[in-house]
Write a protein that holds these residues in place. Structure first.
Motif, PDB file in Angstrom:
ATOM      1  N   ALA A 118       0.707  -1.167   0.184  1.00  0.00           N
ATOM      2  CA  ALA A 118       0.214  -0.054  -0.164  1.00  0.00           C
ATOM      3  C   ALA A 118       0.604   0.992   0.446  1.00  0.00           C
ATOM      4  O   ALA A 118       2.088   1.330   0.969  1.00  0.00           O
ATOM      5  CB  ALA A 118      -1.119  -0.242   1.423  1.00  0.00           C
ATOM      6  N   MET A 119       0.866   1.738  -0.917  1.00  0.00           N
ATOM      7  CA  MET A 119       1.864   3.162  -1.069  1.00  0.00           C
ATOM      8  C   MET A 119       1.162   4.876  -0.969  1.00  0.00           C
ATOM      9  O   MET A 119       2.232   5.581  -0.488  1.00  0.00           O
ATOM     10  CB  MET A 119       2.069   2.942  -3.049  1.00  0.00           C
ATOM     11  CG  MET A 119       2.842   2.619  -3.400  1.00  0.00           C
ATOM     12  SD  MET A 119       4.090   2.031  -2.921  1.00  0.00           S
ATOM     13  CE  MET A 119       4.811   3.105  -3.782  1.00  0.00           C
ATOM     14  N   ASN A 120       0.356   4.763  -0.525  1.00  0.00           N
ATOM     15  CA  ASN A 120      -0.531   5.666   0.601  1.00  0.00           C
ATOM     16  C   ASN A 120      -1.664   5.387   1.401  1.00  0.00           C
ATOM     17  O   ASN A 120      -2.418   4.233   1.157  1.00  0.00           O
ATOM     18  CB  ASN A 120      -0.581   6.699  -0.425  1.00  0.00           C
ATOM     19  CG  ASN A 120      -2.247   6.102  -1.408  1.00  0.00           C
ATOM     20  OD1 ASN A 120      -2.482   5.416  -1.007  1.00  0.00           O
ATOM     21  ND2 ASN A 120      -1.947   6.963  -3.044  1.00  0.00           N
ATOM     22  N   PRO A 121      -2.598   5.926   2.575  1.00  0.00           N
ATOM     23  CA  PRO A 121      -3.525   5.529   3.483  1.00  0.00           C
ATOM     24  C   PRO A 121      -4.667   5.357   2.159  1.00  0.00           C
ATOM     25  O   PRO A 121      -5.627   3.808   1.989  1.00  0.00           O
ATOM     26  CB  PRO A 121      -3.746   6.525   4.254  1.00  0.00           C
ATOM     27  CG  PRO A 121      -2.332   7.533   4.340  1.00  0.00           C
ATOM     28  CD  PRO A 121      -2.057   7.165   2.625  1.00  0.00           C
ATOM     29  N   ALA A 122      -5.417   6.019   0.861  1.00  0.00           N
ATOM     30  CA  ALA A 122      -6.413   4.926   0.118  1.00  0.00           C
ATOM     31  C   ALA A 122      -6.101   4.525  -0.317  1.00  0.00           C
ATOM     32  O   ALA A 122      -7.101   3.377  -0.414  1.00  0.00           O
ATOM     33  CB  ALA A 122      -6.507   6.249  -1.402  1.00  0.00           C
ATOM     34  N   ALA A 123      -4.602   3.553  -0.786  1.00  0.00           N
ATOM     35  CA  ALA A 123      -4.589   2.011  -1.055  1.00  0.00           C
ATOM     36  C   ALA A 123      -4.507   1.689   0.135  1.00  0.00           C
ATOM     37  O   ALA A 123      -5.407  -0.161  -0.515  1.00  0.00           O
ATOM     38  CB  ALA A 123      -3.097   2.361  -1.472  1.00  0.00           C
ATOM     39  N   LEU A 124      -4.244   1.890   1.208  1.00  0.00           N
ATOM     40  CA  LEU A 124      -4.494   0.663   2.333  1.00  0.00           C
ATOM     41  C   LEU A 124      -6.074   0.579   2.971  1.00  0.00           C
ATOM     42  O   LEU A 124      -6.341  -0.529   2.922  1.00  0.00           O
ATOM     43  CB  LEU A 124      -3.328   1.173   3.995  1.00  0.00           C
ATOM     44  CG  LEU A 124      -4.011   0.845   5.184  1.00  0.00           C
ATOM     45  CD1 LEU A 124      -3.721  -0.868   5.066  1.00  0.00           C
ATOM     46  CD2 LEU A 124      -3.196   1.050   5.882  1.00  0.00           C
ATOM     47  N   LYS A 125      -6.760   1.824   2.699  1.00  0.00           N
ATOM     48  CA  LYS A 125      -8.382   2.289   2.354  1.00  0.00           C
ATOM     49  C   LYS A 125      -8.995   0.949   1.746  1.00  0.00           C
ATOM     50  O   LYS A 125      -9.980   0.232   2.542  1.00  0.00           O
ATOM     51  CB  LYS A 125      -8.505   3.787   3.169  1.00  0.00           C
ATOM     52  CG  LYS A 125     -10.444   3.190   3.956  1.00  0.00           C
ATOM     53  CD  LYS A 125     -10.731   4.622   4.542  1.00  0.00           C
ATOM     54  CE  LYS A 125     -12.025   3.934   5.361  1.00  0.00           C
ATOM     55  NZ  LYS A 125     -12.805   6.191   5.780  1.00  0.00           N
ATOM     56  N   ALA A 126      -8.764   1.066   0.958  1.00  0.00           N
ATOM     57  CA  ALA A 126      -9.370   0.580  -0.589  1.00  0.00           C
ATOM     58  C   ALA A 126      -9.459  -0.635  -0.550  1.00  0.00           C
ATOM     59  O   ALA A 126     -10.113  -2.053  -1.051  1.00  0.00           O
ATOM     60  CB  ALA A 126      -9.065   1.721  -1.743  1.00  0.00           C
TER      61      ALA A 126
ATOM     62  N   GLY B 168     -10.548   9.664   5.205  1.00  0.00           N
ATOM     63  CA  GLY B 168     -11.410   9.876   6.880  1.00  0.00           C
ATOM     64  C   GLY B 168     -10.590   9.023   8.009  1.00  0.00           C
ATOM     65  O   GLY B 168     -11.056   8.755   8.623  1.00  0.00           O
ATOM     66  N   TRP B 169      -9.392   9.294   8.187  1.00  0.00           N
ATOM     67  CA  TRP B 169      -8.555   8.430   9.583  1.00  0.00           C
ATOM     68  C   TRP B 169      -8.136  10.249  10.158  1.00  0.00           C
ATOM     69  O   TRP B 169      -7.575  10.944   9.705  1.00  0.00           O
ATOM     70  CB  TRP B 169      -7.588   7.819   8.666  1.00  0.00           C
ATOM     71  CG  TRP B 169      -8.083   6.556   8.088  1.00  0.00           C
ATOM     72  CD1 TRP B 169      -9.024   5.808   9.178  1.00  0.00           C
ATOM     73  CD2 TRP B 169      -7.489   5.668   7.868  1.00  0.00           C
ATOM     74  NE1 TRP B 169      -9.242   4.988   8.225  1.00  0.00           N
ATOM     75  CE2 TRP B 169      -8.260   4.003   7.761  1.00  0.00           C
ATOM     76  CE3 TRP B 169      -6.223   5.189   7.181  1.00  0.00           C
ATOM     77  CZ2 TRP B 169      -7.836   3.383   6.275  1.00  0.00           C
ATOM     78  CZ3 TRP B 169      -6.196   3.866   6.329  1.00  0.00           C
ATOM     79  CH2 TRP B 169      -6.627   3.005   5.924  1.00  0.00           C
ATOM     80  N   GLN B 170      -8.867   9.730  11.487  1.00  0.00           N
ATOM     81  CA  GLN B 170      -7.878  10.749  11.995  1.00  0.00           C
ATOM     82  C   GLN B 170      -6.512  10.319  12.688  1.00  0.00           C
ATOM     83  O   GLN B 170      -5.948  11.469  13.417  1.00  0.00           O
ATOM     84  CB  GLN B 170      -8.873  10.617  13.646  1.00  0.00           C
ATOM     85  CG  GLN B 170     -10.257  11.281  13.031  1.00  0.00           C
ATOM     86  CD  GLN B 170     -10.631  12.591  12.125  1.00  0.00           C
ATOM     87  OE1 GLN B 170     -10.208  13.317  12.772  1.00  0.00           O
ATOM     88  NE2 GLN B 170     -11.009  12.321  11.547  1.00  0.00           N
ATOM     89  N   THR B 171      -6.242   9.238  12.551  1.00  0.00           N
ATOM     90  CA  THR B 171      -5.135   8.577  13.496  1.00  0.00           C
ATOM     91  C   THR B 171      -4.745   7.617  11.916  1.00  0.00           C
ATOM     92  O   THR B 171      -5.233   7.566  11.157  1.00  0.00           O
ATOM     93  CB  THR B 171      -5.325   7.971  14.439  1.00  0.00           C
ATOM     94  OG1 THR B 171      -6.389   7.009  14.765  1.00  0.00           O
ATOM     95  CG2 THR B 171      -5.449   8.684  15.792  1.00  0.00           C
ATOM     96  N   SER B 172      -3.521   7.419  12.035  1.00  0.00           N
ATOM     97  CA  SER B 172      -2.572   6.660  11.118  1.00  0.00           C
ATOM     98  C   SER B 172      -2.638   5.033  11.550  1.00  0.00           C
ATOM     99  O   SER B 172      -2.506   4.729  12.781  1.00  0.00           O
ATOM    100  CB  SER B 172      -1.306   6.955  11.247  1.00  0.00           C
ATOM    101  OG  SER B 172      -0.562   5.332  10.186  1.00  0.00           O
ATOM    102  N   PRO B 173      -3.630   4.280  10.956  1.00  0.00           N
ATOM    103  CA  PRO B 173      -3.562   2.690  11.548  1.00  0.00           C
ATOM    104  C   PRO B 173      -2.698   1.699  11.484  1.00  0.00           C
ATOM    105  O   PRO B 173      -2.145   1.038  11.864  1.00  0.00           O
ATOM    106  CB  PRO B 173      -4.191   2.561   9.942  1.00  0.00           C
ATOM    107  CG  PRO B 173      -3.972   2.964   8.594  1.00  0.00           C
ATOM    108  CD  PRO B 173      -4.192   4.209   9.474  1.00  0.00           C
ATOM    109  N   VAL B 174      -1.548   2.737  11.268  1.00  0.00           N
ATOM    110  CA  VAL B 174      -0.386   1.960  11.225  1.00  0.00           C
ATOM    111  C   VAL B 174       0.414   1.888  13.104  1.00  0.00           C
ATOM    112  O   VAL B 174       1.243   1.355  13.139  1.00  0.00           O
ATOM    113  CB  VAL B 174       1.154   1.794  10.525  1.00  0.00           C
ATOM    114  CG1 VAL B 174       2.582   1.503  10.639  1.00  0.00           C
ATOM    115  CG2 VAL B 174       0.111   2.228   9.264  1.00  0.00           C
TER     116      VAL B 174
END
Length: 625
Positions: free
Chosen positions: A87-95, A122-128
């Motif tokens: 996942a290269m960015n948050p959008a890629a991870l969430k999708a 739509g994430w307030q904090t990093s899921p990582v």
């Protein structure tokens, strides 16, 4: 390799590269696929990209992904879910996160997990960092900054240009993890960027830096090996459905001894066929990019009138515009191949997503009684053979033919065994060369609708051949003479004859083959087109669990094979999975009066093996309880 690194053997792996549409995920996936094919693994791919040319960066609509399933055995699908997600960015991870099984590996580019990029999805904090990813095996790698640092010596490049090479860093890392050679990619980059030495050097260095990072970092302690698959001897190449289809058309024209003319207007997902054929002028191929869909098929039909193999390529919206000219081709009874690479509809619909919803359009989407044969390939490589079959039918029976591919087949790829030319069918065409009748005064004349008694095909007369002048046009023709006719009985006769001609194709198209090893199955799964892979994989899974299931895949959809009714009536339950709302199921019910059960999906994605396995399991329980 460091001494702390161990190597494990895997029979199969599914990897998904995901990122922004500008991150080069399709290129990364293509290169990993090419290097994997070179090692002899069987494989199947699923590119998935947005329709927007450039969606807002870092947003969910802009996510592009590429999934590859490779193994040491026969691979039927790109896989239901990835074992590894890059996942290269948050959008890629969430999708993609919902499709990644717990315990799988996720590699995230932490440099892109900024507060701004997190807010876009739509994430307030990093899921990582907040525990969201605790159920997965996560490698948090600052891909962007490491790539920029690795390219620090390239003063001629801006930071943004250096950042663009991060996909090569990711490719190098994954190549190290799965014991892939990067030499093929190095050669590819040299060819692609040979005229831009600074860009070439940066990409090569980023690729090698990714490989070296895997070797030296303590975060990656395991590498994996997947042995080559056992395949029949021969020369293989990795091929997409669109490329296979283009090569099949060229091979068919060669075997027919006729030039190939493509009249086409670019449309997703069929455009790559035009691109491929445009590079084959040396093989007797003429490509004309028309100003619109109507002109494209007009060019193709005109070429057929002139003695060439006329082809037009499009998708569902283009078929709608071509329908009047297809009807003209039915009336003129000339060879013509209409390639419909289906996509999600209606209207513009889902241009980059797959669907099988044009079957009824191909069957009935014209005015009047205008029957057209329909052929459907079942895998990317099978598009080659389907093209040969479409040309055979078109030239033998003097009729337009639909070839129904789809976005999944068009963009997906698999290894293809390159055939020997001598093993291809002989499609030689005999053109009319002399008069074939006499007129009322007994003089020699040409009868353009004097039919072959076996195929009911009319003569194919090239304009300019002395003595073979004849009338053409869309108004009904008189039997034999081809003169304009408004006679009711003649119209009834010509209409029934054209239908009889198409029906007669079943005499040479072969019978419907059924895969029923035990001979005692009570459930039959019938598919067409690209459903082959998921159905075959699901049937394999059902048999491994002890169930008896039969499978039949229809290549010819009009006419159906002669034994179709007999096959359907031999089973207690018939299931038809298709990526529409039940079009083939409706046709089978209407023609054979069999209680066909429809299982449908119109999500723009192919069926998963697990979904169809559940459907089969339920059907088996129904008939055995």
């Amino acid at each position: 390799m460091t001494s702390s690194t161990t190597t494990q053997t895997r029979s199969r792996v599914i990897i998904r590269f995901a990122g922004d549409s500008g991150d080069g995920m399709q290129l990364t996936g293509d290169r990993f696929t090419a290097d994997t094919a070179a090692l002899g693994n069987d494989l199947s791919t699923l590119p998935n990209f947005p329709a927007e040319i450039r969606a807002p960066q870092g947003t969910l609509p802009g996510v592009s992904s590429f999934q590859l399933h490779f193994a040491d055995h026969d691979v039927l699908t790109p896989g239901d879910a990835p074992d590894v997600l890059v996942a290269m960015n948050p959008a890629a991870l969430k999708a993609n996160l919902d499709e990644v099984p717990r315990g799988a590996t996720i590699i995230v580019n932490t440099d892109e997990f900024s507060k701004r990029n997190l807010a876009k999805v739509g994430w307030q904090t990093s899921p990582v960092e907040d525990g969201t990813l605790d159920s997965w095996h996560v490698h948090a790698v600052p891909l962007t900054s490491i790539t920029v640092e690795a390219l620090a010596a390239h003063d001629s490049l801006t930071r943004k240009e250096k950042e663009r090479a991060k996909n090569m860093f990711a490719l190098g890392l994954l190549s190290w993890m799965y014991s892939r050679s990067i030499s093929g990619t190095e050669e590819f980059l040299a060819a692609k960027f040979g005229a831009k030495p600074d860009i070439l050097a940066a990409n090569l260095e980023a690729l090698r830096a990714g490989w070296n990072y895997g070797e030296t970092t303590e975060d990656f302690a395991v590498t994996y090996e997947v042995a080559p698959a056992r395949t029949p001897a021969g020369t293989y190449r990795n091929i997409t459905g669109n490329t296979a289809l283009a090569l099949g058309l060229v091979a068919a024209a060669h075997r027919a001894g006729r030039p190939l003319v493509l009249g086409s207007y670019p449309i997703t997902p069929a455009s790559d066929i035009l691109h491929a054929l445009s590079s084959m002028k040396r093989l007797g191929v003429t490509t004309i990019q028309a100003e619109d869909e109507i002109a494209g098929i007009g060019i193709a039909l005109g070429a057929s009138f002139g003695g060439a193999i006329g082809v037009t390529t499009t998708s569902g919206p283009g078929v709608a515009l071509k329908s009047e000219t297809i009807g003209l081709a039915v009336s003129l009874e000339l060879p013509l191949v209409i390639v419909d690479v289906q996509r999600g509809g209606p209207s513009t619909g889902l241009p980059t997503k797959t669907e099988q919803a044009d079957l009824l359009q191909a069957m009935y989407g014209r005015n009047g009684e205008s029957p057209v044969p329909i052929v459907a390939p079942q895998t990317p490589a099978d598009c080659f053979d389907a093209a040969l079959e479409a040309v055979r039918i078109a030239t033998t029976y003097r009729t337009p033919v639909f070839l129904l591919s789809d976005g999944y087949l068009a963009n997906g790829s698999e290894p293809w065994r390159i055939p020997e030319i001598a093993d291809l069918p002989d499609l030689t065409v005999e053109l009319a060369s002399k008069p074939n009748g006499t007129d009322a005064k007994g003089a020699e004349t040409f009868h353009p609708y004097l039919r072959d008694p076996d195929t009911l095909a009319r003569p194919w007369a090239v304009p300019g051949t002395p003595g073979l002048e004849h009338r053409i046009g869309g108004i009904e023709k008189a039997d034999i003479t081809g003169n304009i006719s408004y006679d009711p009985d003649n119209h009834d006769f010509m209409t029934r004859t054209r239908q009889q001609k198409v029906d007669g194709i079943a005499n040479t198209a072969g019978e419907l083959e059924v895969d029923d090893p035990s001979g005692s199955a009570r459930v039959l799964v019938v598919g067409w087109g690209s459903t082959y892979g998921p159905i075959a994989a699901a049937v394999r899974a059902a048999r491994e669990s002890g169930a008896q299931v039969a499978h039949a895949q229809l290549r010819h959809l009009n006419p159906f094979p002669r034994n179709t009714g007999e096959v359907l009536r031999a089973y207690d339950r018939v299931i038809v999975p298709e990526m529409n709302l039940g079009q083939l199921a409706m046709l089978l019910r209407a023609k054979y009066l069999v209680d066909v059960r429809s299982h449908t999906s119109v999500r723009g994605l192919p069926f998963t093996t697990s979904e169809l396995a559940d459907v089969i399991d339920s059907a088996v329980k129904e008939v055995t309880q």
